[in-house]
Design a protein around this motif. Structure first.
Motif, PDB file in Angstrom:
ATOM      1  N   VAL A 190       0.806  -1.226   0.000  1.00 57.58           N
ATOM      2  CA  VAL A 190       0.000   0.000   0.000  1.00 57.58           C
ATOM      3  C   VAL A 190       0.840   1.278   0.000  1.00 57.58           C
ATOM      4  O   VAL A 190       0.281   2.373   0.057  1.00 57.58           O
ATOM      5  N   LYS A 191       2.144   1.146  -0.108  1.00 56.80           N
ATOM      6  CA  LYS A 191       2.978   2.348  -0.214  1.00 56.80           C
ATOM      7  C   LYS A 191       2.556   3.130  -1.458  1.00 56.80           C
ATOM      8  O   LYS A 191       2.361   2.552  -2.532  1.00 56.80           O
ATOM      9  N   ALA A 192       2.439   4.435  -1.317  1.00 54.76           N
ATOM     10  CA  ALA A 192       2.044   5.277  -2.449  1.00 54.76           C
ATOM     11  C   ALA A 192       3.011   5.077  -3.610  1.00 54.76           C
ATOM     12  O   ALA A 192       4.227   5.068  -3.427  1.00 54.76           O
ATOM     13  N   ASN A 193       2.449   4.905  -4.812  1.00 57.64           N
ATOM     14  CA  ASN A 193       3.269   4.727  -6.006  1.00 57.64           C
ATOM     15  C   ASN A 193       2.553   5.367  -7.193  1.00 57.64           C
ATOM     16  O   ASN A 193       1.791   4.711  -7.898  1.00 57.64           O
ATOM     17  N   PRO A 194       2.781   6.664  -7.423  1.00 58.68           N
ATOM     18  CA  PRO A 194       2.112   7.349  -8.526  1.00 58.68           C
ATOM     19  C   PRO A 194       2.473   6.790  -9.901  1.00 58.68           C
ATOM     20  O   PRO A 194       1.739   6.988 -10.866  1.00 58.68           O
ATOM     21  N   ARG A 237      -0.377   4.626 -11.661  1.00 65.24           N
ATOM     22  CA  ARG A 237      -1.425   5.309 -12.430  1.00 65.24           C
ATOM     23  C   ARG A 237      -0.895   5.678 -13.821  1.00 65.24           C
ATOM     24  O   ARG A 237      -1.558   5.482 -14.826  1.00 65.24           O
ATOM     25  N   TYR A 280      -6.055  -0.426  -7.573  1.00 64.29           N
ATOM     26  CA  TYR A 280      -5.143  -1.365  -6.911  1.00 64.29           C
ATOM     27  C   TYR A 280      -5.556  -1.383  -5.445  1.00 64.29           C
ATOM     28  O   TYR A 280      -5.299  -0.441  -4.711  1.00 64.29           O
ATOM     29  N   GLU A 281      -6.230  -2.425  -5.053  1.00 63.69           N
ATOM     30  CA  GLU A 281      -6.756  -2.539  -3.691  1.00 63.69           C
ATOM     31  C   GLU A 281      -6.131  -3.755  -3.010  1.00 63.69           C
ATOM     32  O   GLU A 281      -6.008  -4.818  -3.616  1.00 63.69           O
ATOM     33  N   SER A 306      10.128   0.904  -9.302  1.00 62.13           N
ATOM     34  CA  SER A 306       9.385   0.946  -8.035  1.00 62.13           C
ATOM     35  C   SER A 306       8.622  -0.352  -7.795  1.00 62.13           C
ATOM     36  O   SER A 306       8.534  -0.827  -6.654  1.00 62.13           O
TER      37      SER A 306
END
Length: 99
Positions: free
Chosen positions: A24-28, A31, A38-39, A70
Motif C-alpha cells: 500500500v505504499k504510495a506509487n504514482p 497510475r 489497486y486494492e 518501483s
C-alpha cells in the motif's frame, strides 16, 4: 479492453501486516502505467493471506508495470515475507453496471 488481476498471496505466519505495508505504499507510477485500481485486503479468518485486486487499462499495461523500478523494488521487498503460494484469476473485463 480492461484487464483485471484478482489474487491471493500467502504470507509467512505473522507477516501479513508487513506485506500489506509494502503493497500500500504510495506509487504514482502505477497510475501513469495504466493502473485504474489497486486494492489490498485482509480477512481475519485467513490471517496469513493478503488479497489484491488490480484493474488495468490493458493486459500490456499490467505486464509493462512489472518493469518499473518501483514495482520491482516492492516485489523484492515482499518476496521474503511470502510462502510462495499464490492464487487468483486474471481476466478481461466484459463490462460493469457502474460505467
Amino acid at each position: 479492453m480492461t484487464f483485471a488481476n484478482v489474487g491471493t498471496l500467502e504470507v509467512k505466519p505473522g507477516r501479513r501486516d508487513d506485506v500489506v505495508a509494502v503493497l500500500v505504499k504510495a506509487n504514482p507510477e502505477l497510475r501513469d502505467a495504466g493502473c485504474l485500481l489497486y486494492e489490498v485486503g485482509i480477512n481475519d479468518e485467513s490471517p496469513d493471506t493478503v488479497y489484491v485486486c488490480e484493474l488495468w487499462e490493458s493486459q500490456d499495461a499490467h505486464r509493462g508495470s512489472l518493469q518499473l523500478a518501483s514495482v520491482r523494488a516492492a516485489i523484492q521487498e515482499a518476496m521474503p515475507l511470502l510462502t510462495g503460494v499464490m492464487g487468483g484469476n486474471r481476466f478481461m473485463v466484459a463490462g460493469s453496471p457502474l460505467r
